[in-house]
Design an enzyme around this catalytic site. Structure first.
Site, PDB file in Angstrom:
ATOM      1  N   GLY A 238      48.846  50.734  30.938  1.00  0.00           N
ATOM      2  CA  GLY A 238      49.694  49.605  31.426  1.00  0.00           C
ATOM      3  C   GLY A 238      50.958  50.184  31.863  1.00  0.00           C
ATOM      4  O   GLY A 238      51.245  51.422  31.900  1.00  0.00           O
ATOM      5  N   GLU A 239      51.816  49.266  32.276  1.00  0.00           N
ATOM      6  CA  GLU A 239      53.001  49.681  33.172  1.00  0.00           C
ATOM      7  C   GLU A 239      54.255  49.536  32.071  1.00  0.00           C
ATOM      8  O   GLU A 239      54.218  48.488  31.340  1.00  0.00           O
ATOM      9  CB  GLU A 239      53.479  48.913  34.460  1.00  0.00           C
ATOM     10  CG  GLU A 239      53.342  47.529  34.277  1.00  0.00           C
ATOM     11  CD  GLU A 239      53.626  46.923  35.776  1.00  0.00           C
ATOM     12  OE1 GLU A 239      53.482  47.644  36.767  1.00  0.00           O
ATOM     13  OE2 GLU A 239      53.909  45.776  35.818  1.00  0.00           O
ATOM     14  N   ILE A 240      55.265  50.380  32.381  1.00  0.00           N
ATOM     15  CA  ILE A 240      56.435  50.248  31.506  1.00  0.00           C
ATOM     16  C   ILE A 240      57.717  49.873  32.165  1.00  0.00           C
ATOM     17  O   ILE A 240      58.513  49.572  31.444  1.00  0.00           O
ATOM     18  CB  ILE A 240      56.638  51.370  30.606  1.00  0.00           C
ATOM     19  CG1 ILE A 240      56.954  52.629  31.492  1.00  0.00           C
ATOM     20  CG2 ILE A 240      55.855  51.804  29.564  1.00  0.00           C
ATOM     21  CD1 ILE A 240      57.314  54.129  30.893  1.00  0.00           C
TER      22      ILE A 240
END
Length: 384
Positions: A238-240
């Site tokens: 996922g993206e942070i």
């Protein structure tokens, strides 16, 4: 599709190669149209997809009646949206968050805080008398006990609404410098500056009750792949922050005093020595292993971020990846690949493997394809 093909891909050394092609007995009907950025839910033998590129449309496929193909069901009664999350309790599908225009004439989209419920028995939607206490765009969700739904991650509503308003109401042609400054200021923040939801949030439908179950020890992220096993959920990559992913893998076990556990991260793909992390990947379990396939990222963003550039994906093309990763007994390995790079579709764990539906392809094209991913002990068979 008239001919269903079983594509088995050989393990890669440096490039992808087909091992052999045989014909399969199983037939996995394709969607009638392309699908991305929507939601998926599974109730018994039936899988549901909708929203995103499908607008207000929803479709259902009965895995015990494949000859019927995808059947259209009642349209969603709220506003069109992308990036929502959905979870199941009993015969109900609960839908949260997402982003879109409340009214088609509105100048800019917003992040929705409304909650809807679909009754799979009555084929009907209703809006619940509640709103989410945090932004749930891009969040992951699951029900650990068939009573409540837990949420992880999600964009900050106030911050993202303001960004969407500013970027939508600024004419890029008339005021290019102002428009670019809005983008640079938003994309140039550190991960913690976005104030994404870092708490584990619980929603109990029978009481319309929201609870805070505590702060996660990890950076919040959005667009994670999820694998649900009873009261456990594994959150993969996922993206942070916008444009920047993480290879991190962690597991949450509901009801435990120490619910969080770090697992080994995704390995680097065989074509690189860097794992950028992926968002919008397909995931599930097949024959005792976890499978993660596809997903999108920006090749080079991780290095740019580590070099101090916060707008890490600036100037980088979005990559839609085809790699398949397998986790067996806690150890990840890279195996074969999907027929093409795909991300932001839907995936379901079934008795025959991981069913993946739709997805975005390179060039912003949408896939209507449906594949079954099945682990055979050495590779992942991709059944068309």
């Amino acid at each position: 599709m008239n001919m269903k093909t079983l594509l088995t891909y050989a393990t890669l050394l440096s490039v992808t190669a087909f091992s052999h092609v045989v014909y399969a007995d199983n037939q996995w009907p394709d969607l009638p149209t392309g699908f991305k950025d929507g939601v998926g839910a599974q109730v018994g033998s039936k899988v549901y997809v909708g929203l995103g590129s499908l607008g207000k449309s929803f479709y259902v496929l009965d895995l015990n009646a494949l000859s019927k193909g995808w059947q259209k069901i009642a349209d969603f009664t709220g506003a069109e949206r992308s990036g929502a999350t959905a979870s199941v309790i009993g015969n109900y599908i609960y839908l949260f968050g997402g982003s879109g225009k409340a009214e088609p004439s509105d100048p800019s989209p917003i992040l929705f805080d409304s909650v809807y419920r679909y009754d799979t028995k009555k084929d009907s939607w209703e809006k619940m008398n509640t709103t989410s206490p945090v932004g749930l765009l891009g969040a992951s969700s699951y029900s650990p006990d068939n009573r409540q739904i837990l949420f992880f991650g999600g964009y900050n509503k106030a911050y993202f609404d303001r960004y969407l308003r500013d970027i939508s109401t600024t004419d890029k042609q008339v005021n290019p410098e102002v428009w670019q400054r809005i983008v640079d200021d938003y994309m140039g923040m550190t991960p913690t500056d976005y104030k994404w939801n870092r708490n584990v949030i619980s929603y109990l439908p029978e009481k319309q009750e929201w609870r805070d179950l505590g702060v996660s020890t990890y950076l919040p992220n959005c667009g994670s792949a999820t694998v649900i096993e009873g009261n456990k959920v594994t959150l993969i990559s996922g993206e942070i922050k916008p444009g920047l992913r993480t290879a991190e893998v962690k597991q949450y076990e509901f009801g435990m005093d120490q619910p969080w556990k770090s697992l080994l991260p995704l390995p680097a793909p065989q074509t690189s020595n860097i794992q950028e992390g992926v968002a919008g990947a397909f995931s599930g379990k097949t024959n005792g292993v976890v499978v993660v396939a596809g997903g999108a990222n920006f090749h080079g963003a991780k290095q740019a971020f580590e070099n101090g550039k916060m707008f890490a994906h600036e100037g980088l093309p979005k990559a839609f990846n085809s790699e398949i990763y397998v986790e067996k007994e806690g150890i990840w390995s890279t195996v074969n690949s999907l027929p093409e790079g795909l991300a932001y579709g839907a995936s379901f764990t079934t008795s025959e493997g991981v069913l993946i539906v739709g997805g975005e392809k390179s060039g912003k094209e949408m896939s209507h394809k449906v594949y079954m991913l099945a682990w055979n002990g050495s590779t992942v068979e991709v059944i068309d």
